[in-house]
Scaffold this active site. Structure first.
Site, PDB file in Angstrom:
ATOM      1  N   CYS A 187     -25.868   3.117   2.897  1.00 35.92           N
ATOM      2  CA  CYS A 187     -25.159   4.391   2.789  1.00 35.92           C
ATOM      3  C   CYS A 187     -24.466   4.202   1.129  1.00 35.92           C
ATOM      4  CB  CYS A 187     -24.173   4.924   3.590  1.00 35.92           C
ATOM      5  SG  CYS A 187     -23.013   3.566   4.008  1.00 35.92           S
TER       6      CYS A 187
ATOM      7  N   ASP B  99     -26.326  -3.539   9.850  1.00 33.16           N
ATOM      8  CA  ASP B  99     -26.008  -2.736   8.655  1.00 33.16           C
ATOM      9  C   ASP B  99     -25.941  -3.686   7.370  1.00 33.16           C
ATOM     10  OD1 ASP B  99     -25.302  -0.523  10.535  1.00 33.16           O
ATOM     11  OD2 ASP B  99     -23.418  -1.137  10.914  1.00 33.16           O
TER      12      ASP B  99
ATOM     13  N   GLU C 234     -17.615   0.752  18.381  1.00 31.77           N
ATOM     14  CA  GLU C 234     -16.965  -0.460  17.467  1.00 31.77           C
ATOM     15  C   GLU C 234     -15.269  -0.369  17.758  1.00 31.77           C
ATOM     16  OE1 GLU C 234     -18.570  -0.333  13.703  1.00 31.77           O
ATOM     17  OE2 GLU C 234     -20.527   0.239  14.345  1.00 31.77           O
TER      18      GLU C 234
ATOM     19  N   ARG D 151       0.895  -1.219  -0.037  1.00 33.56           N
ATOM     20  CA  ARG D 151       0.010  -0.089   0.090  1.00 33.56           C
ATOM     21  C   ARG D 151       0.841   1.059   0.142  1.00 33.56           C
ATOM     22  NH1 ARG D 151      -3.814  -0.413   4.807  1.00 33.56           N
ATOM     23  NH2 ARG D 151      -2.252  -1.618   5.748  1.00 33.56           N
ATOM     24  N   GLU D 152       1.873   1.313  -0.926  1.00 32.53           N
ATOM     25  CA  GLU D 152       2.749   2.254  -0.762  1.00 32.53           C
ATOM     26  C   GLU D 152       1.997   3.605  -1.358  1.00 32.53           C
ATOM     27  OE1 GLU D 152       3.613  -0.562  -1.814  1.00 32.53           O
ATOM     28  OE2 GLU D 152       5.598  -1.026  -1.210  1.00 32.53           O
TER      29      GLU D 152
ATOM     30  N   LYS E 183     -20.518   4.002  -6.413  1.00 30.55           N
ATOM     31  CA  LYS E 183     -19.802   2.863  -6.804  1.00 30.55           C
ATOM     32  C   LYS E 183     -19.720   2.508  -8.169  1.00 30.55           C
ATOM     33  CE  LYS E 183     -20.621   0.904  -1.976  1.00 30.55           C
ATOM     34  NZ  LYS E 183     -21.835   0.685  -1.076  1.00 30.55           N
TER      35      LYS E 183
ATOM     36  N   HIS F  58     -17.816  12.373   5.637  1.00 27.13           N
ATOM     37  CA  HIS F  58     -16.496  12.254   5.010  1.00 27.13           C
ATOM     38  C   HIS F  58     -15.831  13.663   4.987  1.00 27.13           C
ATOM     39  CE1 HIS F  58     -18.087   8.528   3.114  1.00 27.13           C
ATOM     40  NE2 HIS F  58     -16.851   8.079   3.560  1.00 27.13           N
TER      41      HIS F  58
ATOM     42  N   CYS G 244      -8.529   1.237   1.428  1.00 27.72           N
ATOM     43  CA  CYS G 244      -8.311  -0.058   0.878  1.00 27.72           C
ATOM     44  C   CYS G 244      -9.149  -0.866   1.710  1.00 27.72           C
ATOM     45  CB  CYS G 244      -6.953  -0.572   0.835  1.00 27.72           C
ATOM     46  SG  CYS G 244      -5.773   0.425   0.023  1.00 27.72           S
TER      47      CYS G 244
ATOM     48  N   SER H 262     -19.732   3.429  14.664  1.00 25.43           N
ATOM     49  CA  SER H 262     -18.280   3.820  14.768  1.00 25.43           C
ATOM     50  C   SER H 262     -18.058   5.324  15.249  1.00 25.43           C
ATOM     51  CB  SER H 262     -17.378   3.475  13.701  1.00 25.43           C
ATOM     52  OG  SER H 262     -17.858   4.102  12.586  1.00 25.43           O
TER      53      SER H 262
HETATM   54  N1  GLN Z   1     -21.830   0.732  11.784  1.00 24.78           N
HETATM   55  C1  GLN Z   1     -20.738   1.101  10.972  1.00 24.78           C
HETATM   56  C2  GLN Z   1     -20.014   2.224  11.232  1.00 24.78           C
HETATM   57  O1  GLN Z   1     -20.552   3.081  11.841  1.00 24.78           O
HETATM   58  C3  GLN Z   1     -21.384   1.215   9.373  1.00 24.78           C
HETATM   59  C4  GLN Z   1     -20.691   1.244   8.348  1.00 24.78           C
HETATM   60  C5  GLN Z   1     -20.964   1.685   6.990  1.00 24.78           C
HETATM   61  O2  GLN Z   1     -21.936   1.747   6.966  1.00 24.78           O
HETATM   62  N2  GLN Z   1     -20.052   1.449   6.061  1.00 24.78           N
HETATM   63  O3  GLN Z   1     -18.897   2.485  10.930  1.00 24.78           O
HETATM   64 ZN    ZN Z   2     -22.702   3.647   6.135  1.00 28.30          ZN
END
Ligand code: GLN
Ligand code: ZN
Length: 760
Positions: free
Chosen positions: A644, A600, A485, A15-16, A114, A695, A517, A434
């Protein structure tokens, strides 16, 4: 018989590229250092492919962030908000398009979504009226030179104009982005004219040919490619399709190019129709080595297919290749020392796949490669291996009953029972699961994994984190808490380490987007849950607070989608096995006193087949798997789910059929469309459209959040609306999270006041 490759992993052996990108973004390394790292990766990739016996090596598949964004730069299609003034798109502009501006007042990032049915994300091109397209990046030309100097035969790779436009979006209502087709094709012609002097083949990726395109579009492609082929001069154009079969082969194959590439790993059934319709002299590139999975190819099967086509077309019209870019698999199995030795022999990563391609071409042209003998031995051993089967799991799967898919009462009754138990205000606030994954927490997980920290120390550290997370949430005034988490490196990998039937790689990284990644686990056999997986953390977290604690699990479809799945049984069966394992966990959580459990399913949408005709069947079993996992609980136990970063609109009724009591959905990147959906589609259960973009480090002001909530209330009745961020907050810092949660709670409270004494 020429061999070629469509694309190679970009992230580097260790993963450089990731480390260099992140170092550069944080100002720790210079632009020069970043570009040097990138060049070293390209050179190594080309060398690996050449050494493996690949004749035409892809160039331009490498990217500092995303190949669609690269095309945007090449065409100078930089959205106006980035203040691009023509000439060369520089690195700063490039990264700002991908990631948004550093400072809050600057332009927002372009949307990311995606790539077909994969877990790779591309940056969505933007189109607006009056846009001009002009060559604005010399990247591809420079890389072709670089490849040539390194002694390989370069085959430039670029997204074709139709796929490029198709994947983009018009930025003004009523504006049809196809209006730009002619101009964009004109810009492509300039690119091709430049490349044509240097190369034998140019690969234009048009994976949209496997979608349900209308014939009018195909006609346009026929015309445009006529222009493009002329522009390319002596170089031959190969149209690459993948991820399915060409939808209308009789018409599509009239597109005047020198070669077509087909994904025969996923859709071998298309070969007949293609052979029938392929114009004379057109070459066929046969994608017989699966670029989406990590199992060794069945060489005899592949050779047979290649020979069949060879008989019809003549060997010199055939090329052998992986099915799609190898971007979707890890780079090299040599990096794996901890894998179970038997299972390891069954696998082929990107580098090994190149060798497979070469061996298949060799054998199909009459050679007797040793690799074929070895391949037969290994495949026979895998077939004979009983470790793949667990009779207990098979019996259980066979005896699933209808009622295991349905909650005992319909939603309105459940809601009453849940409201009585939970006593939440209207517009309840919560998060997706999380919290910031600090360096400390990563370090202790790593030390534990490597045996340097003992169980006690590990558990202690996790508990401390959970205590802190609970305190933070209490302080922010959230209504439904989560444990944060900390024990999860990744929402799928964590469960893979706890379930039977999985194995994990040490270094099997696959790019998800930009520098990010994932390391998909490998499902090699029947799946079951030997022990509870999350009870300790959730119950500990609940013990710290009077507020309801939400237990967090990853759903069966997401575990399936984000793993490399076995190819020896239907995915539905694997998914149901996963569902039973999660069901056991859900029931144990309920037993242990958890009143809310979130499962999820962010990957449910990306599994949607690309062709309409295949969709219902997928949705049926995917929804069934979720229901199987979640229907074993009492009425008063509240089931949440979360999704999501995908297009929800066309699967809303499948989402409703999942029958989760509450769903939280990311909405920041396409807020308006999602909320429009709720105006048209009355989602029957409770729902929390995300109001904070996780994000971005930007903390939205309270006003902004109340505005969003008011907007949401136009389509969702207040009794049904939840308040939450778009997704998990693990990529943020604690100070950001504190501020975000504070404002989110304040916004919810303000609206509650406005709404008066309404009750849930
Ligand atoms: N429960 C996960 C989190 O909060 C959900 C992550 C996700 O939807 N990709 O990180
Ligand atoms: Zn999500």
């Amino acid at each position: 018989m020429l061999t070629h490759n469509l694309g190679f992993p970009r992230i580097g052996r260790n993963r450089e590229l990731k480390w260099a990108l992140e170092g550069f973004w944080q100002g720790r390394i210079s632009k020069r250092q970043l570009l040097d790292t990138a060049r070293e990766i390209r050179l190594e990739n080309w060398r690996i492919q050449k050494d493996a016996g690949i004749d035409l090596v892809p160039v331009g598949d490498f990217s500092l962030y995303d190949h669609i964004l690269d095309m945007t730069a090449t065409l100078g299609a930089v959205p106006e908000r980035f203040g691009f003034e023509g000439n060369e798109v520089d690195l700063d502009t490039y990264f700002r398009m991908a990631r948004g501006a550093e400072d809050e007042s600057g332009p927002a990032a372009m949307e990311m979504t995606k790539w077909f049915d994969t877990n790779y994300h591309y940056i969505v091109p933007e189109f607006w009226p009056g846009q001009v397209f002009r060559l604005s990046s010399s990247r591809l030309f420079r890389q072709v030179q670089e490849a040539r100097q390194s002694g390989v035969q370069p085959k430039p790779v670029l997204p074709g104009p139709f796929t490029y436009i198709y994947l983009g979006k018009g930025m003004e209502p009523g504006f049809d982005r196809w209006e730009h087709l002619d101009e964009i094709v004109g810009a492509y012609c300039k690119v091709l004219a430049g490349l044509g002097k240097e190369c034998q083949y140019i690969q234009m990726d048009e994976p949209i040919l496997v979608l349900d395109l209308d014939r009018k579009m195909l006609e346009r492609m026929i015309n445009a490619y006529d222009r493009l082929a002329k522009a390319a001069g002596n170089a031959k154009i190969m149209i690459a399709t993948y991820f399915g079969e060409i939808a209308h082969p009789a018409t599509a194959l009239k597109i005047p190019v020198a070669a077509f590439h087909l994904d025969l790993a996923q859709s071998p059934g298309q070969l007949g129709a293609v052979l029938e319709n392929l114009p004379d002299h057109t070459a066929l590139s046969m994608g017989v080595v699966n670029g989406r999975n990590i199992w060794r190819v069945d060489m005899d099967w592949a050779i047979d297919l290649v020979c069949q086509a060879g008989k019809v077309l003549g060997q010199d019209r055939i090329m052998v290749a992986p099915s799609c870019s190898l971007l979707h698999v890890p780079m090299d199995i040599a990096g794996e020392n901890g894998l179970d030795p038997e299972i390891r022999t069954w696998l082929a990563f990107a580098r090994e796949k190149c060798f497979e391609v070469a061996a298949i071409a060799d054998a199909a042209s009459g050679g007797q490669p040793d690799a074929l003998i070895e391949n037969r031995k290994i495949l026979a051993a895998r077939r004979a291996c009983t470790r793949r089967m667990d009779p207990g799991v098979r019996d259980r799967l066979a005896s699933i009953s209808e009622q295991m898919f349905t909650r005992s009462s319909p939603f309105p009754e459940r809601k009453k029972a849940q409201s009585a138990l939970l006593d939440l205000p209207i517009l309840p606030t919560t998060t997706i699961g999380s919290f910031p994954q600090t360096g400390e927490i990563r370090a202790i997980r790593k030390r534990y994994r490597q045996g340097e920290a003992d169980r006690e120390e590990y558990v202690q550290s996790m508990k401390e984190y959970i205590e802190f997370a609970v305190q933070q949430q209490e302080k922010a005034g959230l209504d439904v808490l989560v444990h944060g988490e900390p024990e999860r490196n990744d929402m799928v990998e964590y469960f893979a380490t706890k379930l039977d039937g999985f194995c994990l790689t040490e270094n099997g990284w696959v790019q998800s987007y930009g520098s990010r990644c994932v390391k998909p686990p490998i499902i090699y056999g029947d799946v079951s849950r030997p022990h509870p997986m999350t009870i300790l953390w959730s119950t500990f977290a609940q013990s710290l607070t009077k507020k309801p604690m939400k237990a967090m699990l990853t759903g069966p479809v997401t575990i399936l989608r984000w793993s490399f799945v076995r190819d020896d049984q239907p995915q539905r069966d694997t998914c149901f096995q996963l569902a039973l394992a999660i069901r056991d966990e859900v029931q144990d959580l309920e037993q242990a006193g958890m009143k809310i459990i979130q499962i999820d399913e962010p990957a449910l949408r990306e599994g949607l087949p690309l062709r309409q005709r295949d969709r219902q069947q997928y949705l049926d079993w995917a929804v069934a798997a979720f229901r199987l996992a979640t229907s074993g609980v009492r009425d008063q136990t509240q089931i949440h789910t979360h999704m999501c970063y995908c297009e929800f609109n066309d699967i809303m009724d499948a989402i409703a059929r999942m029958d989760a009591d509450v769903i939280s959905m990311e909405a920041s990147r396409s807020r308006m469309t999602l909320l429009d959906t709720f105006r048209d589609f009355h989602y029957p259960n409770d729902i929390g459209p995300g109001i904070i973009d996780v994000h971005s480090p930007r903390v939205p002001a309270i006003d902004e959040l109340t505005d969003l909530l008011r907007l949401a209330l136009e389509g969702i009745p207040p009794e049904k609306l939840w308040v939450n961020p778009d997704c998990g907050l693990k990529t943020r810092t604690w100070p950001e999270v504190e501020a975000m949660l504070r404002n989110m709670v304040a916004a919810a409270r303000q609206l509650r006041n406005e709404l008066g004494s309404r009750k849930r």
